[in-house]
Write a protein that holds these residues in place. Sequence first.
Motif, short mmCIF file in Angstrom:
data_model
loop_
_atom_site.label_atom_id
_atom_site.label_comp_id
_atom_site.label_asym_id
_atom_site.label_seq_id
_atom_site.Cartn_x
_atom_site.Cartn_y
_atom_site.Cartn_z
N ASP A 1 0.80 -0.87 -0.24
CA ASP A 1 0.18 0.16 -0.13
C ASP A 1 0.97 1.23 0.00
OD1 ASP A 1 -2.29 -1.43 -0.11
OD2 ASP A 1 -2.55 -1.75 1.92
N ILE A 2 2.32 1.18 0.74
CA ILE A 2 2.56 2.58 1.38
C ILE A 2 3.51 2.91 -0.57
CG2 ILE A 2 5.14 3.52 2.08
CD1 ILE A 2 3.63 2.08 5.07
N LEU A 3 4.42 1.47 -0.78
CA LEU A 3 4.70 1.07 -1.95
C LEU A 3 4.45 1.99 -3.23
CD1 LEU A 3 7.03 0.44 -3.45
CD2 LEU A 3 6.37 -1.52 -4.13
N ILE A 4 2.97 1.51 -3.27
CA ILE A 4 2.14 1.51 -4.37
C ILE A 4 1.95 4.02 -4.46
CG2 ILE A 4 0.21 1.95 -5.65
CD1 ILE A 4 -0.37 -0.59 -4.65
N GLY A 5 1.43 4.31 -3.28
CA GLY A 5 2.00 5.33 -3.69
C GLY A 5 2.95 6.31 -3.63
N TYR A 6 4.03 6.17 -3.25
CA TYR A 6 5.25 7.12 -3.21
C TYR A 6 5.73 6.69 -4.63
CZ TYR A 6 5.89 8.35 1.57
OH TYR A 6 5.13 8.75 2.89
N ASP A 7 5.50 4.81 -5.37
CA ASP A 7 5.93 4.88 -6.44
C ASP A 7 5.67 6.04 -7.56
OD1 ASP A 7 7.56 3.02 -8.31
OD2 ASP A 7 5.38 2.50 -9.08
N LEU A 8 4.27 5.90 -7.36
CA LEU A 8 3.28 7.11 -8.27
C LEU A 8 4.25 8.57 -8.04
CD1 LEU A 8 -0.08 5.66 -8.05
CD2 LEU A 8 1.74 5.16 -10.30
N ARG A 9 4.00 8.26 -7.09
CA ARG A 9 4.24 10.01 -6.71
C ARG A 9 5.89 10.41 -7.44
NH1 ARG A 9 2.19 9.11 -1.33
NH2 ARG A 9 0.11 10.59 -1.24
N PHE A 10 6.80 9.09 -6.78
CA PHE A 10 7.91 9.40 -7.67
C PHE A 10 8.21 10.00 -8.89
CE2 PHE A 10 11.54 6.74 -9.13
CZ PHE A 10 12.40 7.65 -9.11
N TRP A 11 8.12 8.95 -10.12
CA TRP A 11 7.50 9.03 -11.15
C TRP A 11 6.94 10.07 -11.44
CZ3 TRP A 11 11.23 5.82 -13.44
CH2 TRP A 11 11.00 4.43 -13.20
N ARG A 12 5.60 10.67 -11.14
CA ARG A 12 5.22 11.77 -11.40
C ARG A 12 6.28 12.41 -11.46
NH1 ARG A 12 0.16 12.35 -14.02
NH2 ARG A 12 -0.17 14.00 -14.00
N GLU A 13 7.10 12.67 -10.45
CA GLU A 13 7.41 14.24 -9.64
C GLU A 13 8.87 14.16 -10.65
OE1 GLU A 13 8.33 14.57 -5.75
OE2 GLU A 13 6.18 14.34 -5.65
N LEU A 14 9.79 12.54 -11.09
CA LEU A 14 10.65 12.84 -11.71
C LEU A 14 10.69 13.51 -13.25
CD1 LEU A 14 13.57 11.58 -10.88
CD2 LEU A 14 12.49 9.33 -12.38
N GLY A 15 9.21 12.75 -14.05
CA GLY A 15 8.48 13.19 -15.04
C GLY A 15 8.58 14.60 -15.06
N ALA A 16 8.39 15.58 -13.86
CA ALA A 16 8.17 16.65 -14.51
C ALA A 16 9.47 17.60 -14.44
CB ALA A 16 7.19 17.14 -12.77
N LEU A 17 10.77 16.77 -13.79
CA LEU A 17 12.34 17.61 -13.93
C LEU A 17 12.10 17.57 -16.07
CD1 LEU A 17 13.76 15.31 -11.23
CD2 LEU A 17 13.12 17.79 -11.96
N PHE A 18 11.68 17.05 -16.55
CA PHE A 18 12.23 16.90 -17.93
C PHE A 18 10.91 17.74 -18.86
CE2 PHE A 18 14.12 12.54 -16.43
CZ PHE A 18 14.84 13.04 -16.42
N ASP A 19 9.74 18.38 -17.85
CA ASP A 19 9.43 19.51 -18.84
C ASP A 19 8.71 18.67 -19.94
OD1 ASP A 19 8.52 21.99 -17.73
OD2 ASP A 19 9.94 22.85 -19.82
N ASN A 20 8.01 17.71 -19.73
CA ASN A 20 7.06 17.26 -20.94
C ASN A 20 5.48 16.48 -20.76
OD1 ASN A 20 6.22 16.25 -23.17
ND2 ASN A 20 7.57 16.81 -24.29
N ALA A 21 4.70 17.72 -20.16
CA ALA A 21 3.65 18.08 -19.38
C ALA A 21 2.85 16.09 -20.36
CB ALA A 21 2.35 18.36 -19.42
N TYR A 22 2.65 16.65 -20.97
CA TYR A 22 2.14 15.50 -22.01
C TYR A 22 2.88 14.03 -21.81
CZ TYR A 22 -0.43 18.95 -24.34
OH TYR A 22 -0.59 20.57 -24.93
N ILE A 23 4.41 14.00 -22.28
CA ILE A 23 4.29 12.61 -21.96
C ILE A 23 4.33 12.33 -21.18
CG2 ILE A 23 6.38 11.56 -21.41
CD1 ILE A 23 7.85 12.50 -23.59
N ASN A 24 4.97 13.09 -19.53
CA ASN A 24 4.41 12.72 -18.02
C ASN A 24 2.50 12.00 -18.16
OD1 ASN A 24 5.69 12.25 -15.37
ND2 ASN A 24 5.68 14.37 -14.66
N ASP A 25 2.27 12.65 -18.15
CA ASP A 25 1.04 12.45 -18.55
C ASP A 25 0.19 10.76 -19.01
OD1 ASP A 25 -0.08 14.66 -16.50
OD2 ASP A 25 -1.10 15.47 -18.68
#
Length: 264
Positions: free
Chosen positions: A138-162
């Motif tokens: 349960d904890i992993l799913i939450g942090y894993d999704l947040r991790f990848w979402r925030e990591l993707g935001a670093l590369f500044d392409n909202a379409y790919i991140n979504d």
Amino acid sequence: MGASGAVTRSTLRQQIADALRDEVLAGRLQPGREFTVKQIAEQYGVSATPVREALFDLSAQGLLESDQHRGFRVREFTVADYRSMVQARTLVIDGVIRSAVPGPGIPVGRSATYENSLVSVRRRAQEAARAAQGGDLDILIGYDLRFWRELGALFDNAYINDFLHRLRVQAWVFAVPYLRHDVSARDWLWHGHPELVAAITLGDHDAVRAVMHDYNAHALSWADRLAAGNPPPPGRAPRTTAPPFAAPGAPFTTSEPGAHGPSS
């Protein structure tokens, strides 16, 4: 409807969508489970309109299927679907790495905002890895999704991140029923998040690709194991329209935040 009413309905719509998504990710709304707009509205003590909108939002995200006569059903993904998800994200991420991560020996120029964001991503990575190593799904799913979402935001392409976020949510929806019933599930929870952040921090193109190769190979190896029937497919949810969550009539109000667990 005035502006205030529109905001209230929109907030309810998002809260309901978040809550139902969390129920699916937690395995309490199992694949094949059916329900109607009326039942969800009664369950949460709200009107049908924001519920219908929330359910159509989740259908657009690929988590529910709508049926004109039976209402809505939690989508059932196959092993082949899961393998295709992994292959799709591999192709996209490989392109992101080539374009956004410098190769060996190339200086890394970053803004203060980027560096501050990287600190937050690093914390998410540590929390996700700790949960994976401890087998806390349960904890992993939450942090894993947040991790990848925030990591993707670093590369500044909202379409790919979504797009990638949607794939990862769908992958977790597929994986959860198996992991809940697999005594060896801890061995299949990937925990290389900190290594990936370390490679990105160094701007090491080859190291990033190596970690991502391990990540995707790990997922495909698990898919091969599932295809071989180890563990066997979890039991299908009964075709009933009785919602298996919350207390009947549990109110949903805009004064409290919605359920943002795994999918925030």
